[in-house]
Structures are given as structure tokens and as C-alpha cells.
Write a protein that holds these residues in place. Structure first.
Motif, PDB file in Angstrom:
ATOM      1  N   UNK A  37      20.543  -1.739 -23.413  1.00 14.70           N
ATOM      2  CA  UNK A  37      20.713  -3.169 -23.676  1.00 14.70           C
ATOM      3  C   UNK A  37      20.841  -3.450 -25.161  1.00 14.70           C
ATOM      4  N   UNK A  38      20.078  -2.722 -25.982  1.00 17.19           N
ATOM      5  CA  UNK A  38      20.166  -2.947 -27.418  1.00 17.19           C
ATOM      6  C   UNK A  38      21.569  -2.639 -27.934  1.00 17.19           C
ATOM      7  N   UNK A  39      22.140  -1.535 -27.456  1.00 15.26           N
ATOM      8  CA  UNK A  39      23.495  -1.180 -27.869  1.00 15.26           C
ATOM      9  C   UNK A  39      24.505  -2.234 -27.415  1.00 15.26           C
ATOM     10  N   UNK A  40      24.366  -2.685 -26.158  1.00 13.50           N
ATOM     11  CA  UNK A  40      25.312  -3.670 -25.642  1.00 13.50           C
ATOM     12  C   UNK A  40      25.135  -5.034 -26.306  1.00 13.50           C
ATOM     13  N   UNK A  41      23.895  -5.418 -26.565  1.00 13.66           N
ATOM     14  CA  UNK A  41      23.663  -6.701 -27.234  1.00 13.66           C
ATOM     15  C   UNK A  41      24.159  -6.672 -28.674  1.00 13.66           C
ATOM     16  N   UNK A  42      24.039  -5.519 -29.314  1.00 12.70           N
ATOM     17  CA  UNK A  42      24.596  -5.380 -30.661  1.00 12.70           C
ATOM     18  C   UNK A  42      26.106  -5.579 -30.641  1.00 12.70           C
ATOM     19  N   UNK A  43      26.785  -4.926 -29.687  1.00 11.12           N
ATOM     20  CA  UNK A  43      28.237  -5.096 -29.560  1.00 11.12           C
ATOM     21  C   UNK A  43      28.584  -6.530 -29.194  1.00 11.12           C
ATOM     22  N   UNK A  61      31.931  -4.776 -18.745  1.00  8.31           N
ATOM     23  CA  UNK A  61      31.087  -3.592 -18.861  1.00  8.31           C
ATOM     24  C   UNK A  61      29.626  -3.929 -18.591  1.00  8.31           C
ATOM     25  N   UNK A  62      29.146  -5.037 -19.145  1.00  9.39           N
ATOM     26  CA  UNK A  62      27.768  -5.461 -18.923  1.00  9.39           C
ATOM     27  C   UNK A  62      27.522  -5.734 -17.442  1.00  9.39           C
ATOM     28  N   UNK A  63      28.461  -6.404 -16.816  1.00 10.37           N
ATOM     29  CA  UNK A  63      28.289  -6.710 -15.388  1.00 10.37           C
ATOM     30  C   UNK A  63      28.262  -5.442 -14.546  1.00 10.37           C
ATOM     31  N   UNK A  98      27.770  -2.137 -15.345  1.00  5.99           N
ATOM     32  CA  UNK A  98      26.796  -1.078 -15.597  1.00  5.99           C
ATOM     33  C   UNK A  98      25.351  -1.563 -15.717  1.00  5.99           C
ATOM     34  N   UNK A  99      25.136  -2.849 -16.038  1.00  6.53           N
ATOM     35  CA  UNK A  99      23.774  -3.299 -16.309  1.00  6.53           C
ATOM     36  C   UNK A  99      23.285  -4.418 -15.398  1.00  6.53           C
ATOM     37  N   UNK A 100      24.173  -5.241 -14.893  1.00  8.38           N
ATOM     38  CA  UNK A 100      23.741  -6.412 -14.133  1.00  8.38           C
ATOM     39  C   UNK A 100      23.940  -6.288 -12.638  1.00  8.38           C
ATOM     40  N   UNK A 101      24.923  -5.551 -12.206  1.00 10.14           N
ATOM     41  CA  UNK A 101      25.228  -5.480 -10.783  1.00 10.14           C
ATOM     42  C   UNK A 101      24.062  -4.864 -10.025  1.00 10.14           C
ATOM     43  N   UNK A 102      23.516  -5.627  -9.074  1.00 15.19           N
ATOM     44  CA  UNK A 102      22.389  -5.148  -8.296  1.00 15.19           C
ATOM     45  C   UNK A 102      21.054  -5.245  -9.005  1.00 15.19           C
ATOM     46  N   UNK A 103      21.025  -5.912 -10.161  1.00 16.02           N
ATOM     47  CA  UNK A 103      19.777  -6.040 -10.916  1.00 16.02           C
ATOM     48  C   UNK A 103      18.838  -7.017 -10.223  1.00 16.02           C
ATOM     49  N   UNK A 104      17.533  -6.774 -10.344  1.00 19.12           N
ATOM     50  CA  UNK A 104      16.541  -7.610  -9.653  1.00 19.12           C
ATOM     51  C   UNK A 104      15.755  -8.492 -10.608  1.00 19.12           C
ATOM     52  N   UNK A 105      16.249  -8.670 -11.823  1.00 21.03           N
ATOM     53  CA  UNK A 105      15.469  -9.412 -12.814  1.00 21.03           C
ATOM     54  C   UNK A 105      15.307 -10.872 -12.451  1.00 21.03           C
TER      55      UNK A 105
END
Length: 333
Positions: free
Chosen positions: A46-52, A220-222, A224-231
């Protein structure tokens, strides 16, 4: 700042009364807060993606200021016309700050960031199309900038929400400084790309390229990081308590001098930095017409990146050595 409150509400009198996690009815808030922290491996991603994302946010934000001189010449804008277009962004930007923070606390900053990025990527890529759509170019460009401001206004409140919910306190300084160094890199990229693309491909290419990259980031965020996330489910456990506390305490918060000190400091910082961001290319073009574009579009922001990252390291180091969080934040400001 320590005051006498109802017994059992405050765990540590030295803690800030603005900190949600000092309230512990049956331990609900603290326990759910620990459950919501990112694992180390996920935090790195997340840090890498948020930086980008922060980098692309400022790259898109700077596209119009970098291209403003060329656009003014193409559409015969006066300085007042250019000011309307450049200033339109900030009229939209100031309206969604509180809304963005509230939405992020309710549903999770990750999803707010994704929706925001996908939307302003589309607007950025579509700006040249709007510009050539009809005879009302000035009105269309001003409207596009206002929409850009509205959609980008939720980014940093969402980032702050993520930082408070997903990252341990001792690492928040580095996270936020890394994100803010992304703003300088984005400005640097916009200046560097703009200096090359304006001469070779025209101002439209800058909008197309930036919009495409921002859209690619959102996808990319959707995927690899958000799809199926339970947050979102985890956030729902805390939302009722959070909203209850905010309703009861918002008047109390706005009576505190530190809050207004932060507001005033942020206002001063923004008024200076955004004046430079918006008007520096046009000022140099008019005052120093023979200056190379990379000098004023690249050099100032390349100096800001090591300063921003270094500040985060120093901040976290001082906190781990036992210095007070409030004192460290004041020193870094």
C-alpha cells in the motif's frame, strides 16, 4: 490538555482528547483498531501504491499550470482568463475536504481513493476533448478544473484516515512524509514531461498521458489490492461509535487552540506552495523568456524530495527515542 472526564473513558491523561482510540468502552475501539492494522507485507504494498498515487495526483494537478502558457496562446486567453482556469481547481478542492475524511472513516479510505482516482483520471484524459468541443472553451476548462478539485479534494483526508487506522503510530511520520514526497515527484514529472511533450507533441499529449497513467494506477489498485477485500466490514464495526463521538465532540474540538493553529499553519503553507505551483511557469515565461523550461519546472521540486523523505525518518526516530509526538510534529513543521 489533560482534563477530568468520565471515569473509564480516558486511558492516558497525556494522550490527546482528539484521539479516538483513548475511548475504550469494553475495549471495542482499541481491539478493532488493532484488527484493522495492515500486516507488514500489505503495508509495504500500500505504501508503494499510495506513493505512486500521490505522485500521479500532483502530476495531473500540475498538467494545466504547465500547459497554461500554450493553452492561453491557442485560445487567446488573457491573464484574467488564465487565472479563472487555474483558480477553478481550488474552488472545487476546498468543498470536499471534510466530506472526504468523513466518507473514508465510514467506508474505508482505500475505496474512496480508488473512486476519486478513477474519476479525475477520466477528467484529465478528457480535457483536450472538452477544450475543442465548442466555442465556450473558457467555461468548459474552468468547469473541468472545478470538477478536478472536487474529486482530488478527498485524497489527503482519505490518506490521513488510512494512516490513523492502518499504521502504528511510530511509523506514521515516515508514511506521511513518503506520501508527501510523492507530491514533489509528481510535480517534477509534470514539469519534466511537460518540457519535452509541449515542444514535440503539443499540450494535448500531456493530458492524455497523465490521464492514462492515473487510470492505470486505479485499475491496478482495484485488481491487486481491493478486489475481495474485507476492510469495509471491519470499518462497519467502528462506524457507530465514531459517529457518536464526532457528534458529541466536534464543538469541543473546534474550541481547542491547537486545532486553529493547525488550520492557520496549513492555510499559510497552501497559499505559498499553490501560488508557486500555479503561476511559476507563466511567471518565468513572461519574465525570463529565454530560460529553459526544465529550470523552473524541475529544479525546485527535485530539491524538495530528499527534504520530505528525510523529515519522516527524523520524525519517527525522535518518537521512538521517547520524544513527545506533539513536540516532534511542531519541530518538523
Amino acid at each position: 490538555m489533560a482534563e477530568n472526564h468520565t471515569a473509564g473513558q480516558i486511558r492516558d491523561l497525556k494522550a490527546s482528547p482528539l484521539d479516538l482510540y483513548i475511548y475504550r468502552p469494553n475495549g471495542t475501539v482499541e481491539e478493532s483498531g488493532k484488527q484493522n492494522l495492515w500486516p507488514r507485507s500489505l503495508a509495504r504494498k500500500w505504501m508503494a501504491m499510495l506513493f505512486l498515487g500521490t505522485c500521479l495526483l500532483y502530476c495531473a494537478r500540475m498538467t494545466t499550470p504547465v500547459c497554461a502558457v500554450s493553452m492561453a496562446a491557442t485560445f487567446h486567453w488573457s491573464k484574467i482568463d488564465s487565472g479563472l482556469v487555474l483558480g477553478g481547481f481550488f474552488w472545487g478542492y476546498c468543498f470536499t475536504q471534510i466530506l472526504g475524511g468523513h466518507a473514508s472513516d465510514r467506508v474505508g479510505g482505500e475505496r474512496v481513493l480508488f473512486i476519486s482516482a478513477a474519476s479525475w483520471a477520466l477528467i484529465t484524459a478528457g480535457t483536450p476533448v472538452l477544450a475543442h468541443l465548442g466555442s465556450h472553451t473558457l467555461a468548459l476548462m474552468t468547469t473541468a478544473r472545478i470538477l478536478m478539485g472536487i474529486l482530488q479534494g478527498v485524497f489527503f483526508p482519505s490518506l490521513a484516515s488510512l494512516c490513523s487506522q492502518r499504521v502504528v503510530e511510530a511509523e506514521r511520520g515516515f508514511l506521511m512524509s513518503t506520501m508527501h514526497s510523492g507530491t514533489h515527484l509528481g510535480t517534477l514529472l509534470a514539469g519534466g514531461m511537460g518540457s519535452v511533450m509541449l515542444d514535440r507533441y503539443g499540450w494535448e499529449s500531456m493530458f492524455y498521458c497523465t490521464g492514462f497513467l492515473a487510470g492505470l494506477w486505479a485499475v491496478t489498485v482495484w485488481y491487486y489490492l481491493l478486489r475481495g477485500d474485507a476492510t469495509v466490514k471491519q470499518m462497519g464495526k467502528k462506524s457507530n461509535l465514531q459517529s457518536s463521538l464526532s457528534r458529541k465532540r466536534w464543538l469541543y474540538i473546534f474550541k481547542k487552540p491547537p486545532v486553529w493553529a493547525m488550520v492557520f499553519t496549513h492555510m499559510c503553507a497552501c497559499s505559498t506552495s499553490y501560488t508557486l505551483l500555479s503561476w511559476l511557469p507563466m511567471y518565468f515565461k513572461e519574465s525570463f523568456p529565454h530560460a529553459k523550461p526544465w529550470v523552473y519546472n524541475v529544479v525546485p521540486w527535485s530539491a524538495a524530495i530528499p527534504s520530505a523523505v528525510g523529515g519522516g525518518f527524523v520524525s519517527d526516530f525522535l518518537i521512538t527515542k521517547g520524544y513527545g509526538v506533539a513536540s516532534v510534529r511542531k519541530i518538523m513543521q
